[in-house]
Design a protein around this motif. Structure first.
Motif, PDB file in Angstrom:
ATOM      1  N   VAL A 185      24.031  41.977  31.022  1.00  0.00           N
ATOM      2  CA  VAL A 185      24.921  41.785  30.159  1.00  0.00           C
ATOM      3  C   VAL A 185      25.888  42.851  30.136  1.00  0.00           C
ATOM      4  O   VAL A 185      25.919  44.140  30.479  1.00  0.00           O
ATOM      5  CB  VAL A 185      24.216  41.857  28.775  1.00  0.00           C
ATOM      6  N   PHE A 186      27.313  42.458  29.913  1.00  0.00           N
ATOM      7  CA  PHE A 186      28.308  43.414  30.163  1.00  0.00           C
ATOM      8  C   PHE A 186      29.157  43.226  28.722  1.00  0.00           C
ATOM      9  O   PHE A 186      29.421  41.988  28.454  1.00  0.00           O
ATOM     10  CB  PHE A 186      29.213  43.100  31.169  1.00  0.00           C
ATOM     11  N   ASP A 187      29.438  44.248  28.115  1.00  0.00           N
ATOM     12  CA  ASP A 187      30.350  44.250  26.962  1.00  0.00           C
ATOM     13  C   ASP A 187      31.192  45.435  27.249  1.00  0.00           C
ATOM     14  O   ASP A 187      31.053  46.680  27.266  1.00  0.00           O
ATOM     15  CB  ASP A 187      29.400  44.664  25.731  1.00  0.00           C
ATOM     16  N   GLY A 188      32.674  45.023  27.320  1.00  0.00           N
ATOM     17  CA  GLY A 188      33.694  45.986  27.665  1.00  0.00           C
ATOM     18  C   GLY A 188      33.908  46.923  26.748  1.00  0.00           C
ATOM     19  O   GLY A 188      34.119  48.037  26.801  1.00  0.00           O
ATOM     20  N   ARG A 189      33.431  46.648  25.298  1.00  0.00           N
ATOM     21  CA  ARG A 189      33.668  47.675  24.279  1.00  0.00           C
ATOM     22  C   ARG A 189      32.684  49.023  24.234  1.00  0.00           C
ATOM     23  O   ARG A 189      32.954  49.906  23.915  1.00  0.00           O
ATOM     24  CB  ARG A 189      33.629  47.092  22.987  1.00  0.00           C
ATOM     25  N   LEU A 190      31.678  48.493  24.933  1.00  0.00           N
ATOM     26  CA  LEU A 190      30.560  49.660  25.177  1.00  0.00           C
ATOM     27  C   LEU A 190      30.967  50.809  26.025  1.00  0.00           C
ATOM     28  O   LEU A 190      30.540  51.922  26.369  1.00  0.00           O
ATOM     29  CB  LEU A 190      29.196  49.012  25.538  1.00  0.00           C
ATOM     30  N   ARG A 191      31.757  50.236  27.312  1.00  0.00           N
ATOM     31  CA  ARG A 191      32.264  50.938  28.193  1.00  0.00           C
ATOM     32  C   ARG A 191      31.154  51.787  28.913  1.00  0.00           C
ATOM     33  O   ARG A 191      31.242  53.138  29.202  1.00  0.00           O
ATOM     34  CB  ARG A 191      33.337  52.223  27.796  1.00  0.00           C
ATOM     35  N   MET A 192      30.162  50.844  29.388  1.00  0.00           N
ATOM     36  CA  MET A 192      29.236  51.438  30.306  1.00  0.00           C
ATOM     37  C   MET A 192      28.730  50.469  31.387  1.00  0.00           C
ATOM     38  O   MET A 192      27.569  50.866  32.170  1.00  0.00           O
ATOM     39  CB  MET A 192      27.795  51.794  29.393  1.00  0.00           C
ATOM     40  N   GLY A 193      29.585  49.560  31.733  1.00  0.00           N
ATOM     41  CA  GLY A 193      29.291  48.756  32.769  1.00  0.00           C
ATOM     42  C   GLY A 193      28.108  47.523  32.462  1.00  0.00           C
ATOM     43  O   GLY A 193      28.093  47.340  31.158  1.00  0.00           O
ATOM     44  N   ARG A 195      29.745  56.614  29.283  1.00  0.00           N
ATOM     45  CA  ARG A 195      30.532  56.365  28.245  1.00  0.00           C
ATOM     46  C   ARG A 195      31.404  57.579  28.121  1.00  0.00           C
ATOM     47  O   ARG A 195      30.869  58.698  28.462  1.00  0.00           O
ATOM     48  CB  ARG A 195      29.872  56.063  27.262  1.00  0.00           C
ATOM     49  N   PRO A 196      32.739  57.311  27.527  1.00  0.00           N
ATOM     50  CA  PRO A 196      33.328  58.469  27.261  1.00  0.00           C
ATOM     51  C   PRO A 196      32.717  59.519  26.158  1.00  0.00           C
ATOM     52  O   PRO A 196      31.828  58.845  25.324  1.00  0.00           O
ATOM     53  CB  PRO A 196      34.592  57.983  26.773  1.00  0.00           C
ATOM     54  N   LEU A 197      33.035  60.724  26.167  1.00  0.00           N
ATOM     55  CA  LEU A 197      32.503  61.655  25.107  1.00  0.00           C
ATOM     56  C   LEU A 197      32.344  61.116  23.775  1.00  0.00           C
ATOM     57  O   LEU A 197      31.335  60.940  22.991  1.00  0.00           O
ATOM     58  CB  LEU A 197      33.144  63.192  25.300  1.00  0.00           C
ATOM     59  N   ALA A 235      29.631  60.147  21.039  1.00  0.00           N
ATOM     60  CA  ALA A 235      29.385  60.901  19.854  1.00  0.00           C
ATOM     61  C   ALA A 235      29.286  60.057  18.629  1.00  0.00           C
ATOM     62  O   ALA A 235      28.308  60.264  17.756  1.00  0.00           O
ATOM     63  CB  ALA A 235      30.513  62.015  19.490  1.00  0.00           C
ATOM     64  N   TRP A 236      30.161  58.976  18.633  1.00  0.00           N
ATOM     65  CA  TRP A 236      30.005  57.892  17.724  1.00  0.00           C
ATOM     66  C   TRP A 236      28.826  56.996  17.676  1.00  0.00           C
ATOM     67  O   TRP A 236      28.002  56.909  16.523  1.00  0.00           O
ATOM     68  CB  TRP A 236      31.210  56.698  18.023  1.00  0.00           C
ATOM     69  N   SER A 237      28.189  56.746  18.795  1.00  0.00           N
ATOM     70  CA  SER A 237      26.943  56.164  18.840  1.00  0.00           C
ATOM     71  C   SER A 237      25.814  56.848  18.396  1.00  0.00           C
ATOM     72  O   SER A 237      24.662  56.380  17.772  1.00  0.00           O
ATOM     73  CB  SER A 237      26.543  55.432  20.426  1.00  0.00           C
TER      74      SER A 237
END
Length: 172
Positions: free
Chosen positions: A70-78, A114-116, A120-122
């Protein structure tokens, strides 16, 4: 498994943008009261909505589910491999906000991609007992239950592939 793509349903974004513009119009012209605090709140919301409108106009899929994972572009983890998914949970807040929570075997590998600010948000969501990897299903052109069903189907197919014994080998 046949590939599935989910995109934004643009009508919801336009409704949210129209509501935000209406609220700002009322604050500025009708109530004639716009303090610095209102601008501090309003500016990030407007910027967020502009990005959402841009995203809604895009034809690129937000979520892709295929044989690989599964790929979700909003998660930014590939792509999240089916083998790495430990558990899938459906979460609903106030009967309005729907999420799919993914509990992974090796969270740190995916989180490091993921970006920093997203990490932090997650992590902040953990206060509510949520996992760091959440797929938001509001505003998509695919139903929440259909999407979670496809995720379960992908995990089941991956489990079946792992359990098949290769010819000539015996179980130990």
């Amino acid at each position: 498994m046949s590939p599935i793509e989910a995109r934004y349903r643009p009508t919801g974004v336009w409704i949210a943008l129209a509501f935000a513009v209406f609220c700002l119009f009322v604050l500025i012209f009708v109530l004639d009261r716009v303090t610095l605090a209102w601008w501090i709140v309003a500016v990030p919301i407007i910027i967020y909505l502009v990005f959402q409108v841009d995203r809604a106009q895009s034809q690129a899929p937000l979520i892709v589910i295929n044989d690989e994972g599964v790929f979700d572009g909003r998660l930014r983890m590939g792509v999240i491999s089916w083998d790495d998914i430990r558990r899938i949970r459906s979460i609903t807040f106030a009967n309005a906000f729907h999420f799919i929570s993914l509990d992974l075997h090796n969270k740190s590998t995916y989180q490091s991609r993921r970006p920093l600010w997203l990490r932090a948000w997650s992590q902040a969501r953990r206060v509510y007992g949520l996992t760091p990897i959440m797929i938001t299903t509001n505003g998509l052109d695919i139903d929440h239950d259909t999407l979670i069903g496809k995720l379960h189907e992908g995990c089941m197919e991956a489990a079946l592939k792992r359990s098949i014994i290769e010819p000539g080998r015996t179980r130990q």
